[in-house]
Design a protein around this motif. Structure first.
Motif, PDB file in Angstrom:
ATOM      1  N   GLN A 225       0.831  -1.194   0.000  1.00  0.00           N
ATOM      2  CA  GLN A 225       0.000   0.000   0.000  1.00  0.00           C
ATOM      3  C   GLN A 225       0.871   1.251   0.000  1.00  0.00           C
ATOM      4  O   GLN A 225       1.899   1.304   0.682  1.00  0.00           O
ATOM      5  CB  GLN A 225      -0.911   0.026   1.241  1.00  0.00           C
ATOM      6  N   VAL A 226       0.462   2.250  -0.762  1.00  0.00           N
ATOM      7  CA  VAL A 226       1.123   3.548  -0.773  1.00  0.00           C
ATOM      8  C   VAL A 226       0.058   4.609  -0.528  1.00  0.00           C
ATOM      9  O   VAL A 226      -0.783   4.863  -1.381  1.00  0.00           O
ATOM     10  CB  VAL A 226       1.830   3.825  -2.110  1.00  0.00           C
ATOM     11  N   ILE A 227       0.095   5.197   0.672  1.00  0.00           N
ATOM     12  CA  ILE A 227      -0.898   6.200   1.059  1.00  0.00           C
ATOM     13  C   ILE A 227      -0.186   7.373   1.721  1.00  0.00           C
ATOM     14  O   ILE A 227       0.494   7.201   2.742  1.00  0.00           O
ATOM     15  CB  ILE A 227      -1.950   5.623   2.041  1.00  0.00           C
ATOM     16  N   ASN A 228      -0.327   8.563   1.143  1.00  0.00           N
ATOM     17  CA  ASN A 228       0.214   9.791   1.747  1.00  0.00           C
ATOM     18  C   ASN A 228       1.690   9.651   2.126  1.00  0.00           C
ATOM     19  O   ASN A 228       2.084   9.914   3.261  1.00  0.00           O
ATOM     20  CB  ASN A 228      -0.610  10.180   2.982  1.00  0.00           C
ATOM     21  N   ASP A 229       2.505   9.218   1.183  1.00  0.00           N
ATOM     22  CA  ASP A 229       3.957   9.082   1.367  1.00  0.00           C
ATOM     23  C   ASP A 229       4.357   7.912   2.260  1.00  0.00           C
ATOM     24  O   ASP A 229       5.552   7.701   2.488  1.00  0.00           O
ATOM     25  CB  ASP A 229       4.577  10.369   1.943  1.00  0.00           C
ATOM     26  N   VAL A 230       3.407   7.173   2.789  1.00  0.00           N
ATOM     27  CA  VAL A 230       3.729   5.991   3.590  1.00  0.00           C
ATOM     28  C   VAL A 230       3.643   4.764   2.688  1.00  0.00           C
ATOM     29  O   VAL A 230       2.587   4.459   2.128  1.00  0.00           O
ATOM     30  CB  VAL A 230       2.777   5.825   4.790  1.00  0.00           C
ATOM     31  N   GLU A 231       4.779   4.070   2.543  1.00  0.00           N
ATOM     32  CA  GLU A 231       4.828   2.847   1.740  1.00  0.00           C
ATOM     33  C   GLU A 231       4.998   1.661   2.673  1.00  0.00           C
ATOM     34  O   GLU A 231       5.886   1.667   3.529  1.00  0.00           O
ATOM     35  CB  GLU A 231       5.990   2.919   0.749  1.00  0.00           C
ATOM     36  N   ALA A 232       4.123   0.681   2.533  1.00  0.00           N
ATOM     37  CA  ALA A 232       4.152  -0.449   3.456  1.00  0.00           C
ATOM     38  C   ALA A 232       3.905  -1.758   2.717  1.00  0.00           C
ATOM     39  O   ALA A 232       3.130  -1.813   1.754  1.00  0.00           O
ATOM     40  CB  ALA A 232       3.111  -0.272   4.554  1.00  0.00           C
ATOM     41  N   ASN A 233       4.599  -2.809   3.172  1.00  0.00           N
ATOM     42  CA  ASN A 233       4.418  -4.160   2.645  1.00  0.00           C
ATOM     43  C   ASN A 233       4.115  -5.107   3.794  1.00  0.00           C
ATOM     44  O   ASN A 233       4.680  -4.966   4.881  1.00  0.00           O
ATOM     45  CB  ASN A 233       5.688  -4.652   1.942  1.00  0.00           C
ATOM     46  N   ARG A 234       3.256  -6.048   3.543  1.00  0.00           N
ATOM     47  CA  ARG A 234       3.011  -7.130   4.498  1.00  0.00           C
ATOM     48  C   ARG A 234       3.265  -8.443   3.779  1.00  0.00           C
ATOM     49  O   ARG A 234       2.609  -8.760   2.787  1.00  0.00           O
ATOM     50  CB  ARG A 234       1.584  -7.090   5.037  1.00  0.00           C
ATOM     51  N   PHE A 235       4.264  -9.197   4.265  1.00  0.00           N
ATOM     52  CA  PHE A 235       4.633 -10.476   3.674  1.00  0.00           C
ATOM     53  C   PHE A 235       4.214 -11.601   4.617  1.00  0.00           C
ATOM     54  O   PHE A 235       4.518 -11.545   5.811  1.00  0.00           O
ATOM     55  CB  PHE A 235       6.147 -10.564   3.449  1.00  0.00           C
ATOM     56  N   LYS A 236       3.562 -12.609   4.083  1.00  0.00           N
ATOM     57  CA  LYS A 236       3.198 -13.775   4.890  1.00  0.00           C
ATOM     58  C   LYS A 236       3.508 -15.038   4.103  1.00  0.00           C
ATOM     59  O   LYS A 236       2.960 -15.275   3.022  1.00  0.00           O
ATOM     60  CB  LYS A 236       1.724 -13.750   5.264  1.00  0.00           C
TER      61      LYS A 236
END
Length: 316
Positions: free
Chosen positions: A74-85
């Protein structure tokens, strides 16, 4: 990205899949020009990697193993995040997050941690659009990135024709595939209301990894006297016990870890997992030993030269 068919050679798919290094002389790779279509695709890929939100499942093939992994990006308001499972073995997930708004956008030319270079990706890889295929039930362009020197690996990528997202990426050494990431399910997310809360506040049993900021390098006590041409400092972390400096040329990446040795015992040697090398060495400064670790997608000769080029900065 329509209209690229004019660039595609009219040859059989079996030939398209052959790795171009096998038929391209080294001298020719060093002097040949990349395809304009391939250069355009790589520019679009760079935007997709940092701006596109998506969900999917990919496989990681390495050293005779095949690991299926679910990813939410997800990329929202300069915050980039990944969730790996991982879908086999342990059920724990890893959340990786970086907030660009927390990092000052400084001019790296002001840093003193590495020789400054401004070469483009084309200077270090010969980029060729070689065909079309389907990956994860989506149409893709197949692009080869052949290294122009011995300090980096080659790559074969399958870029989604709609989003330019790499749905397959294989790391190649000579004619041998070291590892391959390939999506088996890929779903772009256009509705930002579908943001997964766990990416912002991970669950208690999940591992959270925070990205480093470049300006942290200003606090570092170490620099590199040499890096392969084209590699740039992209992030740094400095703690009381260790420092990490990460570099990338736009395709490959490696990190340098330097830590003070406890008990004066250092580790030396190497280990490899797929395309990722872990190279351990030591340096001695003013009679004090320090552990140096190089971790990344580079050949052993590159890691050796980088490790020998770690030198201390003058203390401020």
């Amino acid at each position: 990205m329509k209209g690229l068919n004019q660039y595609l050679p009219k040859i059989g798919w079996g030939i398209l899949l052959s790795w171009s290094v096998a038929v391209t002389a080294e001298a020719e790779i060093n002097t040949a020009s990349s395809d304009e279509a391939a250069l355009s695709l790589f520019q679009q890929m760079g935007q997709a990697l940092t701006q596109l939100s998506y969900n999917g499942i990919f496989t990681h093939e390495h050293s005779g193993n095949l690991d299926p992994i679910r990813i939410t990006h997800q990329v929202i308001n300069d915050v980039e995040a990944n969730r790996f499972k991982h879908l086999t073995g342990s059920a724990n997930a890893i959340v990786q997050r970086s907030d660009a708004s927390l990092c000052a956008r400084e001019d790296l030319s002001q840093q003193t941690l590495l020789p400054r270079t401004d070469d483009s990706l084309d200077s270090h890889y010969l980029l060729k659009l070689v065909g079309e295929d389907r990956v994860a039930d989506r149409s893709v362009y197949i692009v080869n990135a052949l290294p122009r020197d011995e300090f980096r690996y080659g790559y074969r990528l399958a870029l989604d024709t709609e989003t330019a997202m790499p749905l397959m990426m294989a790391t190649i050494s000579g004619n041998r595939m070291l590892e391959r990431f390939q999506f088996i399910d890929f779903q772009p997310v256009t509705n930002t209301a579908e943001v997964v809360d766990e990416l912002i506040e991970p669950k208690r049993d999940e591992v959270l990894l925070l990205g480093g900021c470049v300006q942290t390098a200003d606090l570092a006590h170490w620099r590199l006297g040499w890096v392969p041409s084209g590699f740039q400092l992209i992030s740094a972390k400095v703690t009381d016990s260790a420092e990490m400096l990460a570099f990338s040329d736009g395709m490959s990446r490696f990190s340098v870890f330097v830590s003070r040795v406890l008990g004066r015992k250092t580790l030396e040697g190497e280990a490899r997992r797929g395309g990722t090398l872990v190279y351990l060495d030591k340096i001695v400064i003013a009679g004090e030993p320090y552990q140096v670790s190089i971790v990344g997608e580079v050949p052993k000769t590159t890691a050796q030269k980088v490790a020998s080029a770690v030198i201390p900065l003058a203390r401020r």
